[in-house]
Scaffold this motif. Sequence first.
Motif, PDB file in Angstrom:
ATOM      1  N   LEU A  12      42.398  53.471  28.734  1.00 44.55           N
ATOM      2  CA  LEU A  12      42.280  54.330  29.914  1.00 44.55           C
ATOM      3  C   LEU A  12      42.471  53.517  31.181  1.00 44.55           C
ATOM      4  N   ARG A  15      41.948  54.848  35.243  1.00 51.55           N
ATOM      5  CA  ARG A  15      41.451  56.222  35.266  1.00 51.55           C
ATOM      6  C   ARG A  15      40.189  56.364  36.105  1.00 51.55           C
ATOM      7  N   CYS A 196      39.101  61.922  30.656  1.00 50.57           N
ATOM      8  CA  CYS A 196      39.492  60.801  29.802  1.00 50.57           C
ATOM      9  C   CYS A 196      40.087  61.286  28.476  1.00 50.57           C
ATOM     10  N   THR A 199      43.634  62.436  29.143  1.00 49.64           N
ATOM     11  CA  THR A 199      44.525  61.281  29.336  1.00 49.64           C
ATOM     12  C   THR A 199      44.923  60.675  27.994  1.00 49.64           C
TER      13      THR A 199
END
Length: 774
Positions: A12, A15, A196, A199
């Motif tokens: 991630l 992010r 998250c 994503t």
Amino acid sequence: MVDLDAPLSSLLPGRGRGKKGDPARWLSQLGLETGRDLLWHLPRKYADRGALTPLRDLEVGENVTILAEVVDAGKPAVLKSRPGARLVVTLSDGRDKVTMTFFMKSVHQFGHVQQDLQPGRLVLASGKAGQFNGTWQLGQPDYELLEDTDEDTGEGTGTDPGGALRDGVRTATRADRPIPLYPATRDCPNWLIRDCVATLLDRLGAADGFEEFLPPDVVAAEDLLSPLEALRAVHAPVDRAQLAAGQDRLRFEEAFVLQTALAMRRASTAAQRALPRVASADGLAAAFDERLPFPLTGSQREVGDEIAADLARPHPMQRLLQGDVGSGKTLVALRAMLTVADGGGQAALLAPTEVLAAQHLRSITAMLGDLAAGGLLGGDPRGTRVVLLTGSMGAAARREALLAAASGEAGIVIGTHALLQEGVQFADLGLVVVDEQHRFGVEQRDVLRRKGNGIPHLLVMTATPIPRTVAMTLFGDLETSVLSELPPGRAEVQTVVVPQDRPAWVDRTWQKVAEEAALGRQTYVVCARIDADDDAVADGAQEALLEEGPAPAAPRGGPGRGPGRGPGPRPAAAVSQVVEVVRHHPATSGLRIDVLHGRLAPADKDDVMARFAGGELDVVVATTVVEVGVDVPNASVMVVVDADRFGISQLHQLRGRIGRGGLPGTCLLLSGTTEGSRAGRRLAALARTRDGFELARLDLEERREGDVLGAAQSGQRTSLQLLGVLQHSEVIERARGYARSIVGTDPDLAGSAGLAAAVAARVSGDTEAFLGRT
């Protein structure tokens, strides 16, 4: 390819959102360390725009995310007691209201909050639920606005990157879609988790660790989505139909993997060899049956035949023996042990406590009479020796017991964890009986089984009734026998809930104890703790599972909060407190009273129980050490203090200690909770029925089925997230059939590498340990 087992910090990148920074830091608070952890952190429920969250269902102290309407935007006000300003916004579900209070350094900093939270707007509000002056509040609140547009805001795969800052306003997923609500914390709110997940899903393809591992014919027969399609459907569903399809796939997957693991255990056991054990026509088992002063129930005879058939096979018996309190499990187990002893073999009975082990010794030797003195003066020549081995035994007694076990002189060896110690050996261990199996781990049981020359048969006993679908899920590698009848002579037991804030009712409780003592009968008084300064409850007693509210005033004749305690949950009464109440109450002050708990020296515990069983005590004030196995037929009253601190099944076990000698029993549940609370409903159910299976079902529903295999260790997900062992029995049945068919033709899953990997990955850690206890 995306490595789902890589740390979230690498999956991630970039992010972070404002003050949240790197989201991996906050996700780790939920035990989410890898991409796989995150994808299997499934929403606990879903919100729909047309269905506001009922605020009356909130629980104090719970971190919640609710869907509600802004009804009052409030006005910023300067704080009087300290520098700064606050803004109070009121939300409603159409019936009840909840407030969110925001704090800033000055009144001029609330502009964006006021712009967002206009009356009439629908928001997802997050925070810790609390109450002040009868009004619900969300502490340290966070919020999201529902998207008003009908345009698809998703990217790439159709997932919504919820939590994105659009024109300075954080918006949730499209309002016409089910909105996932995740288990969250204050620092890791719903929007951050959803952002998250979206994503990560946008980066995934079918080759990224999502190869189909279920057999093709099973996928076709069950009309299942692919693994990746299912995860997309549960994390970002377009509609309820897609959500249901995704949940169906993941639910079946959970059932199938678990049932495959159980089928593999079953096949592994079936491939092992064991010595057949058959009773002789004129041997020990037959002599015992001839002397029984009462006929076996039909259920005892049927289960006995099942066990005898298992023992006669050249493969190890793996059987679970369950039955309600007082159904005669010990008698059935004893007949199995005598069958093994008939041919010169030995049986070991493993009990969780010294009190229970000593009770087994007394009851078994009493039932056997001179058959328990084989080889001794006055013993029946067909008999055998029954010996006890516990950690508190003196050196001479221990040496004698060890020699009797090692030489084969003792056909039945009863003991606690001391049986597992190095140096304990058997001449020919043919049967292991484990009492109260949930108190032992797989390692402990296997240590005992390895003390024989070969693989002994195994009989696992539990006094906690287990609904069939639960047994099928948790004990799928065991054959299950159920004792469904109570033997003659079991008297009725009346159960009454006694409010502890009603002094007259509490007084009447102790008067009842005195009246029974005057008739020559005896009473158990059970408490959750040993001493008043203990931080936790003792001997397995459970804390109140749910709401308790402020402590009531201390009732006359009963334990109270103690001096200096403010509002809050009332601490559970302790043995040391209650015994003084009983000793000084006018009705019971002249009775013979003693205490029993786990901190007493073993010899002292045995002495108290021997005197109680022998009628030398009128009342024993104890912890739950008396929950199972303790058999005093003259006991007619059970008083449980702070009964709302115990689970249903545990209270049912305690109640089963009375009414065992034909005397009508009375179980008095002293409780400080209200009738309408969840704890109050537990007690009402117990007073309403003596059906252990119904109570076990209620207990399981209350404890949440997803935790039935134990909490996952750090970095591992709980094994049952969508599968309910009560609601989804049909799914479990179908999965069990498929799993047994596959394992029947391929016991090691050599031809199903993907399925083997799934079983290895998911049935591990706490789940492996739990399954091992079966």
